[in-house]
Scaffold this active site. Structure first.
Site, mmCIF file in Angstrom:
data_model
loop_
_atom_site.group_PDB
_atom_site.id
_atom_site.type_symbol
_atom_site.label_atom_id
_atom_site.label_comp_id
_atom_site.label_asym_id
_atom_site.label_seq_id
_atom_site.Cartn_x
_atom_site.Cartn_y
_atom_site.Cartn_z
ATOM 1 N N ASP A 18 0.813 -1.227 0.000
ATOM 2 C CA ASP A 18 0.000 0.000 0.000
ATOM 3 C C ASP A 18 0.845 1.276 0.000
ATOM 4 O O ASP A 18 0.590 2.197 0.792
ATOM 5 C CB ASP A 18 -0.934 0.044 1.220
ATOM 6 C CG ASP A 18 -1.663 -1.255 1.480
ATOM 7 O OD1 ASP A 18 -1.944 -1.973 0.509
ATOM 8 O OD2 ASP A 18 -1.952 -1.545 2.660
ATOM 9 N N GLU A 188 -11.225 -0.725 -3.618
ATOM 10 C CA GLU A 188 -10.554 -0.035 -2.511
ATOM 11 C C GLU A 188 -9.371 0.755 -3.077
ATOM 12 O O GLU A 188 -9.186 0.851 -4.288
ATOM 13 C CB GLU A 188 -10.066 -1.049 -1.475
ATOM 14 C CG GLU A 188 -9.082 -2.068 -2.035
ATOM 15 C CD GLU A 188 -8.802 -3.212 -1.089
ATOM 16 O OE1 GLU A 188 -9.559 -3.401 -0.130
ATOM 17 O OE2 GLU A 188 -7.812 -3.940 -1.338
#
Length: 308
Positions: A18, A188
């Protein structure tokens, strides 16, 4: 000792995911998730470089001791600098309903390497709105100085406008605080940048633990949508890696030179948390569309700030 010609991928050792990338001063910074089981995923490291090739670790720029309400699983950090301070937005606790305590937090530091501390003592966003789980924040500041925070899991994306202090929520011009901007295919990991007066909005699709995790994007005339999906630009390569997704961008200030940072799963790895951070050049065609990104083991060459 001479620097290697290429950065190589992954950029640095360890399981990380991420990544969000920024330029702070004369250095490049990457803030990733420490990729581990939730009980161990309770801190953030950051990495910095002068040339995109050689990276150094700033350990534990934030840990749960600086966020008293974060009891487990902090991830998806997104930093910004504002008036000499550094703000770090993040998800914590992986709440599954409004009955649980957690969501999106913010921490502040006087230095990019931290330590970051929570000025609120509570989440900034702590509930489900428009079906969006409060995870995966991404901070974007428009050319006029307006700060927007995009976030959301469970197939829904919201954008909130932040107050001038960057630690409070403000209403949009229509009075709405939480505005849903979910594009087709969204799962997401929202991300936004501006180029040529247009807003490039991207996100992750597929399951984060599987091989088909990927990134798609849209282009719009407004930071508030509509975002109509164009195509995928980042996805697995059976000869290089699987699970390529949840990304950030770097733009060399004053140029049209772009890079994408992302995580992927090395070939042969099947554990969901076995992810590494990588970088590639990102290019555009004549119409301004993003060309699909090719996954490499080589990474990118040296690039110091302030030099063409």
């Amino acid at each position: 000792m001479n620097n290697p010609v290429q950065s190589g991928n992954p950029l640095f050792p360890g399981w990380y995911a991420d990544p969000e990338a920024r330029v702070f001063g004369s250095r490049y910074w990457i803030y990733p998730t420490y990729s581990a089981v939730y009980e161990e995923q309770t801190f953030f490291d950051a990495f910095y470089s002068d040339d995109l090739v050689t990276w150094h670790k700033a350990g534990r720029v934030l840990d749960s001791s600086g966020v008293p309400w974060a009891r487990r699983a902090v991830w998806a950090p997104s930093p910004i600098e504002h008036r000499g301070q550094y703000f770090l937005y993040f998800a914590a606790n992986d709440i599954q309903s409004d009955r649980e305590h957690g969501g999106i937090g913010v921490a502040v530091s006087d230095r990019p390497e931290g330590p970051f501390r929570d000025p609120l003592g509570r989440p900034l966003v702590d509930r489900f709105v428009h079906g969006a789980q409060p995870i995966d924040p991404h901070i974007f500041v428009d050319d006029d100085g307006t700060p927007y925070l995009y976030y959301g899991g469970w197939g829904h994306c919201n954008v909130v406008k932040l107050g001038a202090d960057l630690i409070s929520l403000a209403a949009h011009e229509d009075g709405e605080v939480f505005k849903e901007v979910t594009p087709e295919g969204y799962v997401e990991g929202p991300c936004m940048f501006k180029r040529g007066g247009l807003y490039y909005f991207s996100w992750s699709e597929g399951g984060w633990g599987g091989p088909d995790y990927s990134v798609a994007y849209a282009i719009a005339a407004s930071p508030l949508s509509p975002f109509e999906r164009i195509e995928k630009i980042l996805f697995q390569d059976p000869d290089v890696a699987t699970g390529a997704g949840h990304h950030g961008y770097l733009n060399i200030p004053g140029t049209d030179e772009w890079y994408i940072v992302y995580h992927r799963r090395p070939l042969g790895e099947t554990a969901a948390n076995h992810r590494v951070v990588c970088i590639e050049r990102m290019e555009f065609d004549e119409a301004g569309r993003i060309r699909p990104v090719r996954l490499t083991f080589e990474g990118v060459g040296p690039r110091r700030l302030g030099r063409l």
